[in-house]
Design an enzyme around this catalytic site. Structure first.
Site, PDB file in Angstrom:
ATOM      1  N   ARG A 162       0.835  -1.208   0.000  1.00  0.00           N
ATOM      2  CA  ARG A 162       0.000   0.000   0.000  1.00  0.00           C
ATOM      3  C   ARG A 162       0.867   1.254   0.000  1.00  0.00           C
ATOM      4  O   ARG A 162       0.430   2.317   0.418  1.00  0.00           O
ATOM      5  CB  ARG A 162      -0.920   0.009   1.194  1.00  0.00           C
ATOM      6  CG  ARG A 162      -0.155  -0.120   2.499  1.00  0.00           C
ATOM      7  CD  ARG A 162      -0.866   0.501   3.587  1.00  0.00           C
ATOM      8  NE  ARG A 162      -0.329   0.050   4.856  1.00  0.00           N
ATOM      9  CZ  ARG A 162      -0.963   0.174   5.964  1.00  0.00           C
ATOM     10  NH1 ARG A 162      -2.156   0.707   5.967  1.00  0.00           N
ATOM     11  NH2 ARG A 162      -0.430  -0.219   7.086  1.00  0.00           N
ATOM     12  N   ASP A 208      11.650  -6.544   6.798  1.00  0.00           N
ATOM     13  CA  ASP A 208      11.056  -5.686   5.771  1.00  0.00           C
ATOM     14  C   ASP A 208      10.815  -4.279   6.314  1.00  0.00           C
ATOM     15  O   ASP A 208      10.478  -3.376   5.551  1.00  0.00           O
ATOM     16  CB  ASP A 208       9.751  -6.282   5.242  1.00  0.00           C
ATOM     17  CG  ASP A 208       8.787  -6.638   6.353  1.00  0.00           C
ATOM     18  OD1 ASP A 208       9.158  -7.451   7.215  1.00  0.00           O
ATOM     19  OD2 ASP A 208       7.665  -6.104   6.381  1.00  0.00           O
TER      20      ASP A 208
HETATM   21  P1  AMP Z   1       3.740  -3.934   7.894  1.00  0.00           P
HETATM   22  O1  AMP Z   1       3.412  -4.910   8.954  1.00  0.00           O
HETATM   23  O2  AMP Z   1       2.875  -2.695   7.887  1.00  0.00           O
HETATM   24  O3  AMP Z   1       5.197  -3.606   7.814  1.00  0.00           O
HETATM   25  O4  AMP Z   1       3.360  -4.635   6.519  1.00  0.00           O
HETATM   26  C1  AMP Z   1       3.849  -5.865   6.096  1.00  0.00           C
HETATM   27  C2  AMP Z   1       3.475  -6.061   4.663  1.00  0.00           C
HETATM   28  O5  AMP Z   1       2.064  -6.001   4.505  1.00  0.00           O
HETATM   29  C3  AMP Z   1       4.049  -5.054   3.690  1.00  0.00           C
HETATM   30  O6  AMP Z   1       4.309  -5.720   2.493  1.00  0.00           O
HETATM   31  C4  AMP Z   1       2.915  -4.079   3.535  1.00  0.00           C
HETATM   32  O7  AMP Z   1       2.972  -3.363   2.322  1.00  0.00           O
HETATM   33  C5  AMP Z   1       1.709  -5.011   3.577  1.00  0.00           C
HETATM   34  N1  AMP Z   1       0.498  -4.310   4.030  1.00  0.00           N
HETATM   35  C6  AMP Z   1       0.232  -3.829   5.263  1.00  0.00           C
HETATM   36  N2  AMP Z   1      -0.990  -3.275   5.296  1.00  0.00           N
HETATM   37  C7  AMP Z   1      -1.507  -3.391   4.065  1.00  0.00           C
HETATM   38  C8  AMP Z   1      -2.738  -3.007   3.454  1.00  0.00           C
HETATM   39  N3  AMP Z   1      -3.698  -2.389   4.132  1.00  0.00           N
HETATM   40  N4  AMP Z   1      -2.905  -3.310   2.146  1.00  0.00           N
HETATM   41  C9  AMP Z   1      -1.974  -3.944   1.450  1.00  0.00           C
HETATM   42  N5  AMP Z   1      -0.809  -4.335   1.960  1.00  0.00           N
HETATM   43  C10 AMP Z   1      -0.561  -4.055   3.252  1.00  0.00           C
HETATM   44 MG    MG Z   2       6.281  -2.500   6.698  1.00  0.00          MG
END
Ligand code: AMP
Ligand code: MG
Length: 519
Positions: free
Chosen positions: A103, A269
């Site tokens: 996103r 990540d």
């Molecule tokens: P995060 O835990 O926010 O670091 O996200 C981990 C992964 O999930 C990353 O690849 C983000 O881009 C993806 N991600 C988190 N929230 C969303 C969302 N609402 N829509 C799409 N991808 C998401």
């Molecule tokens: Mg992230």
């Protein structure tokens, strides 16, 4: 609006050949071209005037329709081609495969005053990396990211920045505590900026796929643009790269410990290759000093990313990065040496930092520091208030007077047992001896201590108050907090009410002490 657009990432690295925006594994590429989602009724809520200046946009331009539409993803600037980056990652200790910008959408890169800025929208819609999610973001997490990025910058912590916070006018469905209580929330977009958003995971995904050709391209690109000090060649170049990333990672984590910041999700990540704090999700500020604390309820059981474990996780993550670039080096000993040095380097930096917090510049005070860490945890004690008030202690104070000066930091002053108080008096005795051995006088020391011990940080409840008001359509507090947090080390007597312990209501409130990854 005139922007000096100069793309490097999308120009120099391999692109995904498929242009369709469906969810899939993307191979042989560092990114995929995508188009941000149009929003129903975008509205800019807050702009960081300093970031505007950094990228060369005037205040008038920031109020234009063009700014509104470009920085919420409604229009794409002519001749620019937004894209999402491909990366993988270890999440909570396990390899999770391809993740990528699910996103986040990079609009373009700007070069202003010789500084390169990648400009990225967070919450601007689906990409090939969105997996099962919607590509959107809600107001609460966007307020938190916007305010905290800028606050961290002003605290002197390496971080990605935030240019603007906007409502999209769309509604987004979220189940905040993952307990079957989904509800609609206001959608928002943050426009964030950093020299680059490359993460450890960008390297890991290529190594996992044994795509050494693209891995080499990405590593060479990163070194060329962001580590120009590396002039070695061949294997040595990649070893020097790991060494530098290690140093920057250590530097960043020592700053986190200094200001009491808990990232909450240090998955690989979420580790910037530039050593910047990145991805403000369920982060939190240490209120009472508790090395076991994490704000992230998703991690409540193992507390992998607790305050006291951040340094270790930094090293763990560097091992994953080292594994990823091994394919370019194919020799373990030198890699191992770089990682082996982590612990000592970290400990030395950490102790130096703690000594500065204590105002001690001569001699080593390892014991005094570790005793302090234990004593701070005997009873709930506010980390920020303790250190800020410690600067008012004079060399000639009796231990009783010194103790009284930091008393405001205790959450339950009346509840202090005599044994806890005795431990404190004992510690103050040693601290006073250490102060008396210093050449620096009280006034100068106070100035120096106040430059490393912030008075104002974005306490969890402060962000939550701003969010609650914003949900009701009032954005005043966002602006007020933004202004206060621009000068976190200044006294700002007019803002004294924010130099306060977490109020009781916030202790167990969702959004304050409890945050999930839902955002
Ligand atoms: P995060 O835990 O926010 O670091 O996200 C981990 C992964 O999930 C990353 O690849 C983000 O881009 C993806 N991600 C988190 N929230 C969303 C969302 N609402 N829509 C799409 N991808 C998401
Ligand atoms: Mg992230």
């Amino acid at each position: 609006m005139k922007l000096n657009i100069r793309n490097t990432f999308s120009k120099e690295l391999p692109a995904d050949k498929i242009l369709e925006n469906n969810r899939r594994q993307v191979v042989g590429a560092c990114f995929s071209y995508v188009t941000p989602k149009k929003t129903a009724k975008p509205k800019v809520l807050h702009v960081s005037d300093e970031m505007l200046a950094e990228i060369g946009v005037t205040k008038e331009d920031a109020e234009s329709e063009e700014f509104l539409h470009v920085f919420t993803g409604n229009t794409t600037l002519k001749n620019t081609h937004p894209y999402a980056m491909c990366y993988g990652g270890h999440q909570f200790g396990n390899w999770a495969g391809q993740l990528g910008d699910g996103r986040a959408i990079n609009l373009f890169e700007i070069n202003h005053n010789n500084q390169q800025w990648a400009i990225q929208l967070k919450g601007a819609g689906e990409t090939p990396y969105s997996r099962t999610a919607d590509g959107l973001a809600v107001l609460r997490s966007s307020v938190r990211e916007h305010l905290c990025s800028e606050a961290m910058y002003h605290l002197g912590v390496p971080t990605t920045r935030s240019l603007s916070l906007s409502l999209t006018g769309d509604r987004v469905l979220r189940d905040i505590m993952y307990n079957g209580n989904a509800a609609y929330e206001k959608g928002a977009v943050v426009c964030r900026a950093a020299p680059s958003f490359i993460r450890f995971g960008n390297f890991e995904i290529l190594a996992a796929r044994q795509d050494y050709d693209t891995l080499k391209k990405l590593t060479d690109y990163t070194i060329q643009h962001f580590y120009p000090e590396i002039t070695s060649e061949g294997k040595q170049k990649y070893l020097d790269f790991l060494t530098e990333v290690r140093n920057r990672t250590i530097e960043m984590i020592v700053h986190w410990q200094r200001v009491g910041f808990v990232h909450g999700v240090m998955n690989t990540d979420n580790m910037s290759i530039l050593g910047l704090t990145i991805d403000y999700g369920p982060y939190g500020w240490l209120e009472d000093f508790d090395t076991e604390w994490t704000p992230n309820t998703t991690d409540a059981k193992n507390r992998r990313y607790r305050f006291g474990n951040q340094a270790y996780i930094g090293m763990w993550n560097l091992y994953k990065l080292a594994n990823a670039i091994y394919g370019l080096i194919e020799e373990t000993d030198s890699l191992q040496e770089i990682l082996d040095a982590y612990e000592n380097l970290y400990t030395n930096k950490y102790e130096l930092m703690m000594q500065e917090k204590l105002g001690l510049y001569q001699n080593n005070h390892t014991n005094l520091i570790s005793e302090l860490e234990k004593t701070l945890q005997l009873t709930e004690t506010d980390y920020t208030i303790f250190f800020r008030n410690l600067a008012t202690v004079s060399k000639l104070d009796t231990v009783e007077i010194a103790f009284n000066k930091i008393k405001k930091a205790f959450y339950i002053i009346e509840g202090l047992t005599s044994s806890v108080k005795d431990t404190w008096l004992h510690w103050f005795e040693k601290y006073r001896d250490a102060l008396q051995a210093e050449k620096i006088n009280d006034t100068e020391r106070k100035l120096k201590m106040n430059a490393v011990n912030p008075k104002y940080v974005l306490r969890n409840y402060m962000a939550q108050l701003a969010i609650d008001e914003a949900d009701d359509g009032n954005y005043q507090l966002i602006n007020e907090l933004y202004e206060i947090l621009k000068k976190p080390y200044a006294e700002q007597p007019e803002n004294e009410k924010w130099f306060a312990k977490r109020p009781e209501w916030a202790k167990h409130k969702i959004g304050c002490s409890m945050l999930s990854c839902s955002s």
